[in-house]
Scaffold this motif. Structure first.
Motif, PDB file in Angstrom:
ATOM      1  N   VAL A 271       6.818   3.822  -7.310  1.00  0.00           N
ATOM      2  CA  VAL A 271       7.289   4.084  -5.949  1.00  0.00           C
ATOM      3  C   VAL A 271       6.222   4.865  -5.185  1.00  0.00           C
ATOM      4  N   GLN A 272       5.646   5.873  -5.823  1.00  0.00           N
ATOM      5  CA  GLN A 272       4.577   6.620  -5.150  1.00  0.00           C
ATOM      6  C   GLN A 272       3.397   5.699  -4.855  1.00  0.00           C
ATOM      7  N   HIS A 273       3.020   4.878  -5.809  1.00  0.00           N
ATOM      8  CA  HIS A 273       1.874   3.979  -5.619  1.00  0.00           C
ATOM      9  C   HIS A 273       2.097   3.066  -4.419  1.00  0.00           C
ATOM     10  N   ALA A 274       3.297   2.493  -4.279  1.00  0.00           N
ATOM     11  CA  ALA A 274       3.591   1.584  -3.176  1.00  0.00           C
ATOM     12  C   ALA A 274       3.751   2.325  -1.848  1.00  0.00           C
ATOM     13  N   SER A 275       4.121   3.597  -1.904  1.00  0.00           N
ATOM     14  CA  SER A 275       4.371   4.362  -0.681  1.00  0.00           C
ATOM     15  C   SER A 275       3.112   4.596   0.148  1.00  0.00           C
ATOM     16  N   TRP A 276       1.955   4.722  -0.486  1.00  0.00           N
ATOM     17  CA  TRP A 276       0.714   4.993   0.251  1.00  0.00           C
ATOM     18  C   TRP A 276       0.468   3.956   1.337  1.00  0.00           C
ATOM     19  N   ARG A 277       0.684   2.685   1.022  1.00  0.00           N
ATOM     20  CA  ARG A 277       0.337   1.620   1.969  1.00  0.00           C
ATOM     21  C   ARG A 277       1.356   1.475   3.100  1.00  0.00           C
ATOM     22  N   LEU A 278       2.445   2.236   3.068  1.00  0.00           N
ATOM     23  CA  LEU A 278       3.443   2.189   4.136  1.00  0.00           C
ATOM     24  C   LEU A 278       3.108   3.107   5.299  1.00  0.00           C
ATOM     25  N   LEU A 279       2.103   3.956   5.109  1.00  0.00           N
ATOM     26  CA  LEU A 279       1.784   4.982   6.105  1.00  0.00           C
ATOM     27  C   LEU A 279       0.766   4.510   7.126  1.00  0.00           C
ATOM     28  N   ARG A 280       0.948   4.932   8.356  1.00  0.00           N
ATOM     29  CA  ARG A 280      -0.041   4.686   9.393  1.00  0.00           C
ATOM     30  C   ARG A 280      -1.205   5.649   9.160  1.00  0.00           C
ATOM     31  N   PRO A 281      -2.380   5.388   9.713  1.00  0.00           N
ATOM     32  CA  PRO A 281      -3.474   6.367   9.619  1.00  0.00           C
ATOM     33  C   PRO A 281      -3.006   7.700  10.214  1.00  0.00           C
ATOM     34  N   GLY A 282      -3.254   8.763   9.502  1.00  0.00           N
ATOM     35  CA  GLY A 282      -2.791  10.082   9.909  1.00  0.00           C
ATOM     36  C   GLY A 282      -1.407  10.416   9.394  1.00  0.00           C
ATOM     37  N   GLY A 283      -0.742   9.447   8.730  1.00  0.00           N
ATOM     38  CA  GLY A 283       0.590   9.672   8.171  1.00  0.00           C
ATOM     39  C   GLY A 283       0.536  10.548   6.927  1.00  0.00           C
ATOM     40  N   THR A 284       1.708  10.963   6.463  1.00  0.00           N
ATOM     41  CA  THR A 284       1.788  11.874   5.330  1.00  0.00           C
ATOM     42  C   THR A 284       2.762  11.361   4.286  1.00  0.00           C
ATOM     43  N   LEU A 285       2.316  11.323   3.043  1.00  0.00           N
ATOM     44  CA  LEU A 285       3.178  11.041   1.901  1.00  0.00           C
ATOM     45  C   LEU A 285       3.617  12.377   1.316  1.00  0.00           C
ATOM     46  N   VAL A 286       4.918  12.552   1.166  1.00  0.00           N
ATOM     47  CA  VAL A 286       5.471  13.743   0.525  1.00  0.00           C
ATOM     48  C   VAL A 286       6.122  13.269  -0.760  1.00  0.00           C
ATOM     49  N   THR A 287       5.673  13.802  -1.880  1.00  0.00           N
ATOM     50  CA  THR A 287       6.221  13.393  -3.165  1.00  0.00           C
ATOM     51  C   THR A 287       6.844  14.594  -3.863  1.00  0.00           C
ATOM     52  N   LEU A 288       7.932  14.346  -4.556  1.00  0.00           N
ATOM     53  CA  LEU A 288       8.663  15.419  -5.223  1.00  0.00           C
ATOM     54  C   LEU A 288       8.519  15.415  -6.740  1.00  0.00           C
ATOM     55  N   PRO A 289       8.636  14.260  -7.409  1.00  0.00           N
ATOM     56  CA  PRO A 289       8.823  14.311  -8.855  1.00  0.00           C
ATOM     57  C   PRO A 289       7.574  14.515  -9.705  1.00  0.00           C
ATOM     58  N   GLU A 290       6.404  14.233  -9.159  1.00  0.00           N
ATOM     59  CA  GLU A 290       5.207  14.297  -9.996  1.00  0.00           C
ATOM     60  C   GLU A 290       3.975  14.537  -9.129  1.00  0.00           C
ATOM     61  N   PRO A 291       2.864  14.898  -9.736  1.00  0.00           N
ATOM     62  CA  PRO A 291       1.638  15.116  -8.951  1.00  0.00           C
ATOM     63  C   PRO A 291       1.209  13.850  -8.213  1.00  0.00           C
ATOM     64  N   LEU A 292       0.412  14.049  -7.191  1.00  0.00           N
ATOM     65  CA  LEU A 292      -0.123  12.926  -6.424  1.00  0.00           C
ATOM     66  C   LEU A 292      -1.074  12.112  -7.285  1.00  0.00           C
ATOM     67  N   ASP A 293      -0.954  10.805  -7.193  1.00  0.00           N
ATOM     68  CA  ASP A 293      -1.861   9.904  -7.892  1.00  0.00           C
ATOM     69  C   ASP A 293      -2.930   9.479  -6.895  1.00  0.00           C
ATOM     70  N   GLU A 294      -4.061  10.163  -6.931  1.00  0.00           N
ATOM     71  CA  GLU A 294      -5.133   9.945  -5.946  1.00  0.00           C
ATOM     72  C   GLU A 294      -5.756   8.556  -6.039  1.00  0.00           C
ATOM     73  N   ALA A 295      -5.538   7.853  -7.128  1.00  0.00           N
ATOM     74  CA  ALA A 295      -6.122   6.515  -7.278  1.00  0.00           C
ATOM     75  C   ALA A 295      -5.571   5.541  -6.235  1.00  0.00           C
ATOM     76  N   HIS A 296      -4.424   5.854  -5.645  1.00  0.00           N
ATOM     77  CA  HIS A 296      -3.798   4.942  -4.689  1.00  0.00           C
ATOM     78  C   HIS A 296      -3.905   5.423  -3.239  1.00  0.00           C
ATOM     79  N   ARG A 297      -4.536   6.575  -3.045  1.00  0.00           N
ATOM     80  CA  ARG A 297      -4.662   7.140  -1.696  1.00  0.00           C
ATOM     81  C   ARG A 297      -5.486   6.202  -0.811  1.00  0.00           C
ATOM     82  N   LEU A 298      -5.064   6.088   0.444  1.00  0.00           N
ATOM     83  CA  LEU A 298      -5.791   5.297   1.431  1.00  0.00           C
ATOM     84  C   LEU A 298      -6.512   6.244   2.384  1.00  0.00           C
ATOM     85  N   PRO A 299      -7.643   5.820   2.937  1.00  0.00           N
ATOM     86  CA  PRO A 299      -8.367   6.680   3.877  1.00  0.00           C
ATOM     87  C   PRO A 299      -7.492   7.036   5.073  1.00  0.00           C
ATOM     88  N   GLY A 300      -7.588   8.267   5.511  1.00  0.00           N
ATOM     89  CA  GLY A 300      -6.874   8.714   6.699  1.00  0.00           C
ATOM     90  C   GLY A 300      -5.417   9.065   6.478  1.00  0.00           C
TER      91      GLY A 300
END
Length: 173
Positions: A84-113
């Motif tokens: 769910v976290q992995h798929a959530s990154w691509r739902l954000l507009r540039p400048g958007g924010t992913l807030v995750t609760l259950p586990e650390p951020l998986d930076e491998a899926h982060r998108l620029p901006g």
């Protein structure tokens, strides 16, 4: 209470496969609506009407709908982690924010901006007072699926792990 970055009034979503009707999600969508956000949330088909009653603008069946068609979003709340976290990154507009609760951020899926933060709950008397006021005023509703005796704590844990709880499970004393 402040939203992610203090930016209420924006478009937010519970991540794909997340549980907008679950124990955390059903509070999150109500808080977001109370503070002026346009809320899109995912749930099982049986909980879509429940999300409507909570004030969700766009309830989405997580099993059959493509949440990306409703985006992009300013804020996405991930209450599940993993895929769910992995798929959530691509739902954000540039400048958007992913807030995750259950586990650390998986930076491998982060998108620029795209920004991200993990929220770890800590005691906060002032925030709890604000939440209590929202509950007392009726602005926020607590959904209790069932109350089980303390002796059935293991059963409650098993039910919770199945991810099919609407609202909260309560252990009675």
């Amino acid at each position: 209470m402040a939203g992610a970055g203090g930016r209420w009034g924006e478009r937010g979503a519970a991540g794909p496969g997340a549980r907008g009707a679950g124990g955390v999600g059903h509070f999150a969508v109500q808080f977001a609506r109370h503070f002026g956000a346009h809320v899109t949330a995912t749930a099982s088909a049986r909980n879509l009407d429940f999300l409507h009653r909570l004030g969700v603008d766009e309830p989405v069946d997580r099993a059959t709908a493509d949440l990306s068609a409703a985006g992009p979003f300013d804020i996405v709340l991930d209450t599940v982690g993993g895929p769910v976290q992995h798929a959530s990154w691509r739902l954000l507009r540039p400048g958007g924010t992913l807030v995750t609760l259950p586990e650390p951020l998986d930076e491998a899926h982060r998108l620029p901006g795209v920004e991200a933060r993990r929220v770890i709950v800590a005691p906060d008397g002032r925030a709890l007072g604000e939440i209590a006021a929202l509950l007392d005023s009726g602005a926020v509703h607590v959904e209790v699926q069932s109350v089980l005796p303390l002796e059935q704590a293991a059963t409650a844990h098993r039910i919770s792990k199945e991810g099919r709880v609407r609202g909260k499970l309560v252990l009675g004393l």
